[in-house]
Design an enzyme around this catalytic site. Structure first.
Site, PDB file in Angstrom:
ATOM      1  N   ARG A  44     -10.176  22.110 -18.902  1.00 22.53           N
ATOM      2  CA  ARG A  44      -9.188  22.921 -18.475  1.00 22.53           C
ATOM      3  C   ARG A  44      -9.310  24.203 -19.494  1.00 22.53           C
ATOM      4  NH1 ARG A  44      -7.047  22.774 -22.883  1.00 22.53           N
ATOM      5  NH2 ARG A  44      -5.448  24.094 -22.075  1.00 22.53           N
ATOM      6  N   ASP A 238      -3.960  32.852 -18.282  1.00 25.84           N
ATOM      7  CA  ASP A 238      -4.867  32.436 -17.332  1.00 25.84           C
ATOM      8  C   ASP A 238      -5.190  33.602 -16.261  1.00 25.84           C
ATOM      9  OD1 ASP A 238      -3.462  29.716 -17.922  1.00 25.84           O
ATOM     10  OD2 ASP A 238      -5.259  29.189 -16.733  1.00 25.84           O
TER      11      ASP A 238
HETATM   12  O1  MRU Z   1      -3.604  23.874 -16.675  1.00 25.93           O
HETATM   13  P1  MRU Z   1      -4.710  24.319 -17.988  1.00 25.93           P
HETATM   14  O2  MRU Z   1      -4.559  23.069 -18.951  1.00 25.93           O
HETATM   15  O3  MRU Z   1      -5.725  24.683 -17.592  1.00 25.93           O
HETATM   16  O4  MRU Z   1      -3.378  25.552 -18.322  1.00 25.93           O
HETATM   17  C1  MRU Z   1      -4.209  26.293 -19.574  1.00 25.93           C
HETATM   18  C2  MRU Z   1      -3.354  27.291 -19.992  1.00 25.93           C
HETATM   19  O5  MRU Z   1      -2.313  27.714 -19.311  1.00 25.93           O
HETATM   20  C3  MRU Z   1      -3.797  27.999 -21.258  1.00 25.93           C
HETATM   21  O6  MRU Z   1      -2.793  28.628 -21.853  1.00 25.93           O
HETATM   22  C4  MRU Z   1      -4.864  29.218 -20.678  1.00 25.93           C
HETATM   23  O7  MRU Z   1      -5.764  28.878 -19.867  1.00 25.93           O
HETATM   24  C5  MRU Z   1      -5.228  29.964 -22.031  1.00 25.93           C
HETATM   25  S1  MRU Z   1      -6.610  28.913 -22.607  1.00 25.93           S
HETATM   26  C6  MRU Z   1      -7.410  29.795 -23.945  1.00 25.93           C
END
Ligand code: MRU
Length: 350
Positions: A44, A238
């Site tokens: 993730r 994201d």
């Molecule tokens: O649901 P996730 O764990 O994939 O969410 C990740 C995040 O929100 C991070 O802050 C984002 O992807 C940036 S990672 C460099």
């Protein structure tokens, strides 16, 4: 600790759902395993999702190629597999970016179909190694914001570290650099309910690297700011729109509002692959809604009546008015973001 690796036949994924109690690797030989790993958050973090999809596409191509048929048949099936991979998570635009980048290579390829394997491997490795370099540049640019004293206390939310990228991380990459320059007192890591990326991953990652970290539950961020414990916030992203609205892990928006109230700078660190240049405003960002069980249980143990309604968005959008600056590999972008982000876009299109 590498979040993802390619060994020529397998996509090797560190299973982040098992951290911090157990370090286990998945050896994916089928693109469907990669898709499952993305969906279930075994891998993730926006950039890491993009890298895994690129490697997953090599496996997808190999399956179609070995089934045989005409080039058209092979590529039609391959594109269908790519679309399934695209559906695994909706918010992190790095996923779509990486898939589109690979598909463009396929669309413009004019050689024999059997040569495509090598081309896809090359492209996936390029996406992976570029991410490593982007993290380093971001860290250097980000550290320029932390030059006025030697004891910065930085709050971060979720995990935007090595585990979320192919390199040292985005937000945590900057934090690592501030630490290396001797300017970091400590990191305050939000636990990040409901899946605890802050405690399971960020605290784990920083602690392993000897970077001082204090863990707090999400609802303690306001207290910490009010007590004067926080000098700045840095988070990852994201998806960032043209206006500078930022989708990131649920709870980021609350932290940004708190930072504004306390006059604390709120920084976002992200590479160009996280920018959605086709989207103007954050209102249009698709927000992933996840399984209610993630909220109804705490690590498998029921923590609420099981038959009630649950709200479980995985992300929220922080409006650009709350963002002080966006740290990219090309430099630090300042408001008005509509201009600075267009500038980044132009630079990248050259
Ligand atoms: O649901 P996730 O764990 O994939 O969410 C990740 C995040 O929100 C991070 O802050 C984002 O992807 C940036 S990672 C460099």
């Amino acid at each position: 600790m590498k979040s993802i690796e390619w060994n020529g036949t397998e996509v090797i994924i560190l299973d982040q759902t098992k951290l911090p109690t157990s370090v286990e690797y998945l050896h994916c030989t089928d693109w469907r395993q990669v898709a499952e790993a993305i969906k279930m958050l075994r891998i993730r973090g926006a950039p890491a999702i993009g890298v895994s999809a690129a490697y997953g596409l090599i496996l997808a191509f190999r399956e179609s190629f070995h089934r045989g048929g005409s080039s058209v048949e092979i590529l039609t099936e391959f594109r269908a597999f790519a679309e399934t991979l695209r559906q695994t998570r909706p918010t992190a635009v790095n996923l779509m970016w990486a898939i589109d980048r690979v598909l463009q290579v396929v669309d413009t390829f004019t050689g024999e179909i059997n040569e495509l394997d090598e081309i896809l491997v090359k492209e996936a490795i390029a996406i992976d190694t570029e991410d490593v370099a982007l993290n380093v540049s971001m860290a250097k640019h980000g550290a320029t914001l932390f030059q006025d004293k030697e004891n910065y206390r930085i709050l971060t939310h979720c995990n935007a570290g090595a585990l979320a990228t192919a390199g040292i991380g985005t937000a945590l990459g900057v934090i690592r650099e501030v630490h290396a320059q001797g300017r970091l007192e400590r990191v305050y890591a939000d636990e990040t309910r409901p899946l605890l990326q802050g405690s399971r991953l960020t605290a784990f990652e920083l602690h392993q690297d000897g970077i001082p970290v204090t863990l707090q539950t999400d609802n303690m961020a306001g207290y910490a700011m009010q007590q004067g414990l926080i000098d700045a916030v840095i988070v990852g992203a994201d998806r960032i729109t043209l206006e500078g609205d930022v989708a990131n892990k649920i709870g980021t928006y609350s932290v940004a509002v708190l930072a504004k109230h306390h006059n604390i700078p709120f920084y976002v660190a992200a590479p160009y692959s996280t920018f959605d240049f086709s989207m103007e405003t954050g209102n249009n960002i698709p927000i992933e809604m996840r399984n209610p069980q993630e909220v109804l249980q705490f690590q498998g143990v029921p923590s609420a009546p099981q038959d009630i309604e649950v709200l479980n968005p995985a992300f929220d959008v922080t409006p650009h008015e709350l963002v002080t600056a966006i740290i990219t590999e090309e430099g630090v972008l300042r408001p008005p973001f509509i201009d600075s982000i267009r500038g980044l876009q132009e630079k990248k299109m050259k």
